[in-house]
Design an enzyme around this catalytic site. Sequence first.
Site, PDB file in Angstrom:
ATOM      1  N   LYS A 104       0.551  -1.068  -0.043  1.00  0.00           N
ATOM      2  CA  LYS A 104       0.229  -0.046  -0.138  1.00  0.00           C
ATOM      3  C   LYS A 104       0.563   1.117   0.136  1.00  0.00           C
ATOM      4  O   LYS A 104       0.388   2.382  -0.599  1.00  0.00           O
ATOM      5  CB  LYS A 104      -0.559   0.191   1.266  1.00  0.00           C
ATOM      6  CG  LYS A 104      -1.993   1.538   1.673  1.00  0.00           C
ATOM      7  CD  LYS A 104      -2.222   0.945   2.974  1.00  0.00           C
ATOM      8  CE  LYS A 104      -2.939   2.709   3.012  1.00  0.00           C
ATOM      9  NZ  LYS A 104      -3.889   3.020   2.733  1.00  0.00           N
ATOM     10  N   GLU A 106     -15.398  13.254  11.241  1.00  0.00           N
ATOM     11  CA  GLU A 106     -15.132  12.074  11.512  1.00  0.00           C
ATOM     12  C   GLU A 106     -13.221  12.199  11.499  1.00  0.00           C
ATOM     13  O   GLU A 106     -12.313  11.185  11.476  1.00  0.00           O
ATOM     14  CB  GLU A 106     -15.210  10.539  10.358  1.00  0.00           C
ATOM     15  CG  GLU A 106     -16.567  10.679  10.855  1.00  0.00           C
ATOM     16  CD  GLU A 106     -17.533   9.420   9.470  1.00  0.00           C
ATOM     17  OE1 GLU A 106     -16.233   8.586   8.834  1.00  0.00           O
ATOM     18  OE2 GLU A 106     -18.526   9.965   9.685  1.00  0.00           O
ATOM     19  N   ASP A 132     -24.915   5.068   9.279  1.00  0.00           N
ATOM     20  CA  ASP A 132     -24.331   4.173   8.053  1.00  0.00           C
ATOM     21  C   ASP A 132     -23.815   2.926   7.906  1.00  0.00           C
ATOM     22  O   ASP A 132     -24.171   1.954   9.011  1.00  0.00           O
ATOM     23  CB  ASP A 132     -22.886   4.202   7.956  1.00  0.00           C
ATOM     24  CG  ASP A 132     -22.745   6.091   7.952  1.00  0.00           C
ATOM     25  OD1 ASP A 132     -23.680   6.736   7.072  1.00  0.00           O
ATOM     26  OD2 ASP A 132     -21.203   6.374   8.486  1.00  0.00           O
ATOM     27  N   CYS A 185     -23.088   2.397   0.212  1.00  0.00           N
ATOM     28  CA  CYS A 185     -22.566   2.973  -0.624  1.00  0.00           C
ATOM     29  C   CYS A 185     -22.195   1.173  -2.242  1.00  0.00           C
ATOM     30  O   CYS A 185     -21.429   0.778  -2.673  1.00  0.00           O
ATOM     31  CB  CYS A 185     -20.781   2.944  -0.802  1.00  0.00           C
ATOM     32  SG  CYS A 185     -20.207   2.822   1.055  1.00  0.00           S
ATOM     33  N   GLU A 224     -24.802   5.846  -2.978  1.00  0.00           N
ATOM     34  CA  GLU A 224     -24.182   5.981  -4.273  1.00  0.00           C
ATOM     35  C   GLU A 224     -24.884   5.563  -5.528  1.00  0.00           C
ATOM     36  O   GLU A 224     -25.275   4.633  -5.813  1.00  0.00           O
ATOM     37  CB  GLU A 224     -23.079   4.731  -3.649  1.00  0.00           C
ATOM     38  CG  GLU A 224     -21.953   4.978  -5.114  1.00  0.00           C
ATOM     39  CD  GLU A 224     -21.052   3.985  -4.821  1.00  0.00           C
ATOM     40  OE1 GLU A 224     -20.280   4.354  -3.427  1.00  0.00           O
ATOM     41  OE2 GLU A 224     -19.907   3.449  -5.979  1.00  0.00           O
ATOM     42  N   HIS A 238     -14.349   8.591  -5.716  1.00  0.00           N
ATOM     43  CA  HIS A 238     -13.160   8.020  -5.210  1.00  0.00           C
ATOM     44  C   HIS A 238     -12.181   8.273  -5.958  1.00  0.00           C
ATOM     45  O   HIS A 238     -10.900   7.344  -5.758  1.00  0.00           O
ATOM     46  CB  HIS A 238     -13.475   5.954  -5.719  1.00  0.00           C
ATOM     47  CG  HIS A 238     -14.623   5.982  -4.642  1.00  0.00           C
ATOM     48  ND1 HIS A 238     -15.872   5.745  -5.293  1.00  0.00           N
ATOM     49  CD2 HIS A 238     -14.260   4.903  -3.426  1.00  0.00           C
ATOM     50  CE1 HIS A 238     -16.789   5.354  -4.257  1.00  0.00           C
ATOM     51  NE2 HIS A 238     -15.929   4.911  -3.349  1.00  0.00           N
ATOM     52  N   CYS A 262     -20.474   9.454  -1.219  1.00  0.00           N
ATOM     53  CA  CYS A 262     -20.152   8.604  -0.752  1.00  0.00           C
ATOM     54  C   CYS A 262     -18.686   9.490   0.722  1.00  0.00           C
ATOM     55  O   CYS A 262     -18.730  10.778   0.163  1.00  0.00           O
ATOM     56  CB  CYS A 262     -19.082   7.750  -0.167  1.00  0.00           C
ATOM     57  SG  CYS A 262     -18.671   6.489   0.735  1.00  0.00           S
TER      58      CYS A 262
HETATM   59  N1  GLN Z   1     -20.162   7.940   7.329  1.00  0.00           N
HETATM   60  C1  GLN Z   1     -19.190   7.094   6.498  1.00  0.00           C
HETATM   61  C2  GLN Z   1     -17.853   8.042   5.492  1.00  0.00           C
HETATM   62  O1  GLN Z   1     -18.192   9.512   5.178  1.00  0.00           O
HETATM   63  C3  GLN Z   1     -19.849   6.465   5.868  1.00  0.00           C
HETATM   64  C4  GLN Z   1     -19.010   6.100   5.138  1.00  0.00           C
HETATM   65  C5  GLN Z   1     -19.148   4.481   3.874  1.00  0.00           C
HETATM   66  O2  GLN Z   1     -20.334   4.849   3.674  1.00  0.00           O
HETATM   67  N2  GLN Z   1     -18.237   3.875   3.179  1.00  0.00           N
HETATM   68  O3  GLN Z   1     -16.117   7.911   5.515  1.00  0.00           O
HETATM   69 ZN    ZN Z   2     -20.479   5.194   1.438  1.00  0.00          ZN
END
Ligand code: GLN
Ligand code: ZN
Length: 761
Positions: free
Chosen positions: A21, A485, A600, A644, A666, A695, A727
């Site tokens: 990675k 977050e 989520d 998603c 998504e 992405h 997302c």
């Molecule tokens: N709340 C999460 C974020 O925004 C949701 C991520 C996800 O659904 N994979 O990162």
């Molecule tokens: Zn998502």
Amino acid sequence: MAKVWSSNLGYPRIGEQREWKKALEQFWNGKMTEEELLQQTKAVRLEGLKKQKERGIDLIPVGDFSLYDQVLDTSVMFGVIPKRFQALDSLTALETYFAIARGVQDAVASEMTKWFNTNYHYIVPEFHESRPSLVENRPLVFYKEAKNELGIEGKPVILGPITFIKLGKGYEEEEFPQLVEEFLPLYIEVLQELKEAGVKWVQLDEPSFSTALSEADIVQAKKVYETIAAEVPGINIMIQTYFESISSYKDIVNLPVAAIGLDFVHGDSLELLRCHGFPKNKFLAAGIIDGRNIWRRDLNDAFGLLETIAQIVGKDRIIVQPSSSLLHVPVTTKREDTLDPVVKGALAFADEKLDEVAILAKGLSSGKGSIKAEIADSVKAIAALNESKHRKQTAVQAVIAELNVERKLPFDERIVLQKEKLQLPVLPTTTIGSLPQTAEVRKQRLKWRKGEITDQEYEQYIKDEMKKWIAIQEHIGLDVLVHGEFERTDMVEYFGEKLNGFFVTKFGWVQSYGSRCVKPPIIFGNVSFEQPITVKESVYAQSLTKKKVKGMLTGPVTILNWSFVRDDISRFDVLDQIAAALRSEIEALEENGIAIIQVDEPALREGLPLKENKWKEYLDRAVRAFRIATASVENSTQIHTHMCYSDFEDIFDAISALDADVISIETSRSHGELISAFEKNTYNQEIGLGVYDIHSPRVPDIEEIKENVNRALKIIPFKQFWINPDCGLKTRQEPETIAALKNMVQAAKEIRQAQLAAQTN
Ligand code: GLN
Ligand code: ZN
């Protein structure tokens, strides 16, 4: 006495400490040359091969390695390159490969979707725009490398033609045979060259054989494997299936190949074997060790299973192996030195699983007595965990069964109260939760973990970041804000660290998509709520603004599906325990003045069993768990959920039954395919369809976003619709995120104005 072979289906590509990675990301950020990237990833690959050899695995996979995704590798190997990338002629082959996966300014990335019922994502092949041809015999390259560098006589792994074509898009069902016709000669060319190079065994992965096959599919499967048998005789083909027992058992096991790989951990392969037997002329590669979970196997039990299979098939026609590629488990437990020894003793990651495979193969070759000590050891370790305090059964399940799972009022009535309280414009704009986790954010967290900064300093840093971003979001003009977050590494790990019954490993990473790895927490005991998890950050962020800040947590189904789960009780009981714990968290957020709470559930769809007859139970329990978590809030508190994916049709009713007030999903990568689900079904709750792809670093322009929104608004009523990205934004950089969100907000404004004008005219 003939030796019973051990085999492996695929090995983690990320390296013991995610070296893979790190190399990829350096390359993408321009800090590493192509040559260095190839050099470093080769070292990781050879290391994995060496370890498999040391463990005594007889059939070692080669070509399972990838710089992004094995499906994309297959596409590129056959020249399946969408037109928009063919036009980018200044790129090297490797840059084109990454461009398809990640997008570039001039070309949007190919769609990415989940690999069967896992959290691994593959790049969807686009078949309509290119004439396939063999560009490079990839498995041959890797076969030669393993042979030259390590003296390993590897088993090339190739995604089989039926599954490869089925996973792709850009053709109608009736064109399937035509595509098979196009690709089959290319597969034959690959196999022919492998044979000439001295390859004895080739593994053709056909996991789609574990899903429902139509008559027409079976006709094509027969055609493919009969042709291969006729045109490339003498090379041993192993058809590899996994994640479930196979459908159309008799047809598949009778295909003219040297071996069939079956999963004896998931599904009912043993039943099928008992009922229908197994053809005399081939090997059965028995997937005995779970390739999807991290628990050590009770070797007494496993050996019993193996003996049962051997009685039916004949011992000399068995190959012992994991149930699937080990891509889905971390590399090794050896660095996990902070774990409770009782828990650690019961763990097995990829390397340890290969040890188990080798032990079982030895036992079958030389008799159970030859592995007596290893059997006793495994039984003892597992018993120690089962009898520990972590797993003592209390009355948890009975208490959970009593919890109410209905909101106080139905949606139609609640939404009126919510609108009154929240005072949002039409087409409210918001984001999905996470904001860019920059290198600086990660650096601070690392310092804090290492004790280089104090708890207070770290908390202050997170607070400053939240403050900065509340201001940015206000400036951009978003309607519902998020705290960002920043305190979370990962949306499941973070909760795992704070709930009872979980532990988080140090190096237990698995690949999710591209270079992105996740570290699923391990649920080893009873799950319960200890103290508030997200309240502090949400309350702080809310204190900085008059706009509403969404509370943000990960739902019970996702926590379950993205964790490694104890296997001594039912998964659904574990699910209920998580849901009840989250209910306490949601109540705490509400008590502290948070009016919108997002739960989520991105993993709900992927957990759908591969076999349709298991769907109902799974969906019923998933819905029930979501409701256990969310049903106790006041009517005016708005519950959001986020998912998603775009393949929505199969679970439409369940999603509606979650009874969330707003859902965001998504869609931008699937280019509007999802919308057709809404044409066929009615959905009453509010909904935000992702209007741009997160992405990729590419910034969408205003017109493009407006087009996406307007397309959705043809089907979904204006008053029900929200505007948000696909997302979370944590993997993006700050400048591109701000630019994209500005365009999104501007697009929303322009559409609102246009709608207003249309109404007044
Ligand atoms: N709340 C999460 C974020 O925004 C949701 C991520 C996800 O659904 N994979 O990162
Ligand atoms: Zn998502």
